[in-house]
Design a protein around this motif. Structure first.
Motif, PDB file in Angstrom:
ATOM      1  N   LYS A  21     -22.602 -21.018  66.524  1.00 31.85           N
ATOM      2  CA  LYS A  21     -21.773 -19.820  66.584  1.00 31.85           C
ATOM      3  C   LYS A  21     -22.656 -18.574  66.656  1.00 31.85           C
ATOM      4  CE  LYS A  21     -17.902 -21.719  64.045  1.00 31.85           C
ATOM      5  NZ  LYS A  21     -17.029 -21.554  62.895  1.00 31.85           N
ATOM      6  N   HIS A  99      -6.980 -25.548  69.144  1.00 29.37           N
ATOM      7  CA  HIS A  99      -7.606 -24.363  69.739  1.00 29.37           C
ATOM      8  C   HIS A  99      -8.289 -24.745  71.050  1.00 29.37           C
ATOM      9  CE1 HIS A  99     -11.248 -21.868  70.327  1.00 29.37           C
ATOM     10  NE2 HIS A  99     -10.395 -20.881  70.122  1.00 29.37           N
ATOM     11  N   ASP A 136      -4.127 -18.937  63.408  1.00 28.34           N
ATOM     12  CA  ASP A 136      -4.968 -18.246  62.440  1.00 28.34           C
ATOM     13  C   ASP A 136      -4.408 -18.175  61.018  1.00 28.34           C
ATOM     14  OD1 ASP A 136      -7.484 -17.259  62.142  1.00 28.34           O
ATOM     15  OD2 ASP A 136      -6.949 -15.194  62.636  1.00 28.34           O
ATOM     16  N   GLU A 138      -4.561 -18.686  56.877  1.00 31.00           N
ATOM     17  CA  GLU A 138      -5.629 -18.354  55.922  1.00 31.00           C
ATOM     18  C   GLU A 138      -6.389 -19.584  55.441  1.00 31.00           C
ATOM     19  OE1 GLU A 138      -3.762 -16.084  52.833  1.00 31.00           O
ATOM     20  OE2 GLU A 138      -3.048 -14.577  54.258  1.00 31.00           O
ATOM     21  N   TYR A 140      -8.662 -22.773  55.631  1.00 30.89           N
ATOM     22  CA  TYR A 140      -9.724 -23.161  56.563  1.00 30.89           C
ATOM     23  C   TYR A 140      -9.722 -24.678  56.714  1.00 30.89           C
ATOM     24  CZ  TYR A 140     -14.294 -23.798  58.669  1.00 30.89           C
ATOM     25  OH  TYR A 140     -15.314 -24.165  59.522  1.00 30.89           O
ATOM     26  N   CYS A 143     -12.708 -26.298  61.570  1.00 33.20           N
ATOM     27  CA  CYS A 143     -12.921 -26.471  63.005  1.00 33.20           C
ATOM     28  C   CYS A 143     -12.990 -25.097  63.667  1.00 33.20           C
ATOM     29  CB  CYS A 143     -11.823 -27.352  63.616  1.00 33.20           C
ATOM     30  SG  CYS A 143     -12.433 -28.320  65.032  1.00 33.20           S
ATOM     31  N   CYS A 144     -12.640 -25.031  64.927  1.00 30.56           N
ATOM     32  CA  CYS A 144     -12.821 -23.820  65.742  1.00 30.56           C
ATOM     33  C   CYS A 144     -11.910 -22.669  65.319  1.00 30.56           C
ATOM     34  CB  CYS A 144     -12.581 -24.166  67.206  1.00 30.56           C
ATOM     35  SG  CYS A 144     -13.662 -25.484  67.773  1.00 30.56           S
ATOM     36  N   ARG A 145     -12.332 -21.467  65.684  1.00 34.63           N
ATOM     37  CA  ARG A 145     -11.565 -20.266  65.357  1.00 34.63           C
ATOM     38  C   ARG A 145     -11.229 -19.492  66.598  1.00 34.63           C
ATOM     39  NH1 ARG A 145     -11.551 -18.687  59.605  1.00 34.63           N
ATOM     40  NH2 ARG A 145     -12.920 -20.135  58.579  1.00 34.63           N
ATOM     41  N   PRO A 146     -10.103 -18.809  66.654  1.00 36.05           N
ATOM     42  CA  PRO A 146      -9.095 -18.792  65.601  1.00 36.05           C
ATOM     43  C   PRO A 146      -8.455 -20.181  65.484  1.00 36.05           C
ATOM     44  CG  PRO A 146      -8.232 -17.700  67.554  1.00 36.05           C
ATOM     45  CD  PRO A 146      -9.684 -18.012  67.822  1.00 36.05           C
ATOM     46  N   GLN A 147      -8.161 -20.544  64.253  1.00 31.76           N
ATOM     47  CA  GLN A 147      -7.587 -21.854  64.002  1.00 31.76           C
ATOM     48  C   GLN A 147      -6.182 -21.940  64.577  1.00 31.76           C
ATOM     49  OE1 GLN A 147      -9.406 -23.435  59.992  1.00 31.76           O
ATOM     50  NE2 GLN A 147      -8.183 -21.623  59.637  1.00 31.76           N
TER      51      GLN A 147
END
Length: 180
Positions: A21, A99, A136, A138, A140, A143-147
């Motif tokens: 990242k 995502h 997205d 809250e 977690y 994995c990838c973002r935005p979730q």
């Protein structure tokens, strides 16, 4: 650290992690994300890495056939979060999460025969086209973002949002949000 030294360190970090990242590179090297983007430009032009959402991934690194990485970002898919595309000709692609799956789906939309994912709570296999997505939250999930989390029922997704935040989206809305 000179830019050439920093670029070499970036190359090392990419080789070690396969997918890195931008924010992690920024922290590791103690420079701004904008500096990382500038340093990555010549590395991307070399062609051995590709830009992914929020980071970079090695290109052409073969995974064992029994354990392929995400078709979009290269991460190892978790079966609970995976998004699967069946393309024309019965070719199957697997993304690590909704995502990456939705982003890949938008890239190959004319070739998609079927798309499936799992309900985040019950883990039942569902049609990705009829799923409801929470963008997205809250919580977690690693994995990838935005979730992006998938749900079979709108009501269940709505209750999840009341507890963990996020936005409720239909399939077309989720694709639109992620590709903007």
């Amino acid at each position: 650290m000179l830019p050439t030294e920093r670029r070499e360190r970036i190359r090392e970090l990419i080789r070690e992690g396969r997918h890195v990242k931008i924010s992690d590179l920024s922290r590791a090297l103690g420079v701004s994300e904008m500096t990382i983007y500038r340093d990555l430009k010549p590395i991307l032009e070399e062609g051995w890495v590709k830009k992914t959402y929020g980071g970079v991934t090695l290109v052409g690194e073969e995974s064992p056939a029994s354990d392929p990485g995400c078709v979009y970002c290269g991460r190892k898919p978790d079966s609970r979060l995976a998004y699967r595309l069946v393309l024309q000709g019965q070719r199957m692609e697997t993304a690590c999460c909704c995502h990456c799956g939705l982003l890949r789906h938008s890239q190959v939309k004319g070739q998609v025969a079927q798309a499936i994912c799992r309900d985040f709570i019950s883990h039942v296999t569902i049609s990705a086209l009829r799923a409801w997505y929470v963008l997205d939250p809250e919580v977690y999930i690693g994995c990838c973002r935005p979730q992006v989390l998938s749900f079979e029922q709108r009501e269940v997704a709505g209750r999840f949002i009341r507890g963990f935040g996020g936005s409720l989206l239909s399939f077309p809305e989720a694709i639109q949000q992620l590709t903007q």
